[in-house]
Enzyme design. Structure first.
Site, PDB file in Angstrom:
ATOM      1  N   HIS A 106       1.371   7.504   2.044  1.00 23.78           N
ATOM      2  CA  HIS A 106       1.907   6.332   1.585  1.00 23.78           C
ATOM      3  C   HIS A 106       2.469   6.199  -0.009  1.00 23.78           C
ATOM      4  CE1 HIS A 106      -2.294   5.857   1.265  1.00 23.78           C
ATOM      5  NE2 HIS A 106      -2.213   5.051   0.338  1.00 23.78           N
TER       6      HIS A 106
ATOM      7  N   ARG B 195      -8.512  -2.895  -1.105  1.00 25.79           N
ATOM      8  CA  ARG B 195      -8.566  -1.842   0.208  1.00 25.79           C
ATOM      9  C   ARG B 195      -9.903  -1.735   0.676  1.00 25.79           C
ATOM     10  NH1 ARG B 195      -6.912   4.066  -1.495  1.00 25.79           N
ATOM     11  NH2 ARG B 195      -9.210   4.428  -1.526  1.00 25.79           N
TER      12      ARG B 195
ATOM     13  N   ASP C 151      -5.011   8.912   1.524  1.00 24.34           N
ATOM     14  CA  ASP C 151      -6.092   8.451   0.769  1.00 24.34           C
ATOM     15  C   ASP C 151      -7.019   9.415   0.547  1.00 24.34           C
ATOM     16  OD1 ASP C 151      -4.904   6.059  -0.265  1.00 24.34           O
ATOM     17  OD2 ASP C 151      -5.717   4.924   1.382  1.00 24.34           O
TER      18      ASP C 151
END
Ligand SMILES: [Fe+2]
Length: 307
Positions: free
Chosen positions: A264, A279, A110
């Site tokens: 991911h 999130r 991220d």
């Protein structure tokens, strides 16, 4: 008080059950909240550093505010630098398959297009398809460790340019054109370019990790063709199945991953079924390479509105 008795959990009740061989564990016997006993928090944090991603079932009591509060156990929550937060929240990013850019079906860590990208991501499942929509994580320390020595030495010296202005269509071949355009417009309202070492040293564990993923625009100091080949050589190694864990979501599940130690991928195999996850990320530090050099953001440039 009855409520306290119901929510109190002792370290003895907490069970950590590994899910895959090299990454991932399910934590049982805990009701997540910002008020957890410090001893429990220590156990969870140690397991988080060790297993890289932790899964918690049946956390239906959490709402958006509860998820934001939970994040404070890991540090300071931080909003996404370009994507608007969910209405009524301070930090929540909603990934909705029926909305804009709600399908993260390419391998990434991220927000690596900025230098101090989040150290932790906390994802809560709201709506889950009857089948499909699993998420997979890869352990980037295990990936580094399993490289042959010759490739470790090569990777140790490489740096990569990460940007949010990457080739969206190439990384997400299944996505619809309109969705890609909307995702690009929102996601790149400010353009970032950041140089990271391809191998960084984890500030808490001291482990070495490969730092790649879909925000990599190029490997620095080599031709574009060499960059593409080097990226694919190392990236394909990161996502070898042996380095991964796959989670079958149920509503109420929470996953907390060490964003400095993982990549991911949200599997886009559920067609028109609805999938909503929310999130919250936790602020991180600037990565450091094995020679002590720190990542640096080279560009942060606001774009004109696309509308
Ligand atoms: Fe993500």
């Amino acid at each position: 008080m009855a409520v306290q008795q119901e929510t109190a959990v002792s370290v003895q009740e907490l069970k950590i059950v590994p899910v895959a061989g090299l990454i991932g564990a399910e934590v049982r016997g805990v009701k997540l909240s910002a008020d957890l006993d410090p001893a429990i928090v220590r156990v969870i944090r140690d397991a988080w550093l060790n297993y890289k991603v932790l899964f918690f079932r049946e956390q239906h009591h959490l709402d958006d505010a509860g998820q934001e509060a939970l994040a404070t156990l890991f540090g300071s929550p931080v909003a996404h630098p370009t994507v608007p937060i969910k209405d009524g929240t301070t930090y929540v990013l909603e990934l909705n398959s029926a909305g804009h850019g709600g399908r993260a079906d390419s391998w990434h860590t991220d927000v690596t297009f900025v230098d101090a990208y989040p150290q932790a991501s906390i994802l809560r499942a709201i709506v889950v398809p009857a089948a499909g929509g699993d998420t997979v994580w890869a352990n980037t320390a295990a990936a580094y460790e399993s490289l042959p020595a010759e490739l470790k030495e090569l990777a140790d010296r490489l740096w990569a340019l990460h940007s949010n202005d990457y080739d969206y269509a190439a990384k997400r071949p299944k996505a619809a054109e309109g969705e890609l355009q909307r995702q690009r417009d929102v996601f790149t309202s400010t353009l970032y370019e950041t140089e990271h070492p391809v191998v960084h040293v984890h500030p808490e564990t001291g482990e070495r990790h490969l730092l790649l993923g879909h925000f990599v625009k190029k490997i620095l100091g080599v031709t574009s063709s060499q960059s593409a080949q080097l990226f694919s050589l190392l990236q394909e190694h990161v996502i070898r199945l042996e380095h991964t864990v796959r989670w079958r979501w149920q509503p109420g599940d929470v996953a907390i991953w060490d964003n400095r130690a993982t990549q991911h991928y949200a599997i886009n195999d559920y067609g028109d079924q609805h999938r909503v996850v929310r999130r919250v990320t936790v602020d991180g530090g600037v990565p450091v390479g094995i020679d002590g050099r720190r990542s640096v953001t080279r560009k942060k440039q606001k774009k004109q509105s696309a509308d």
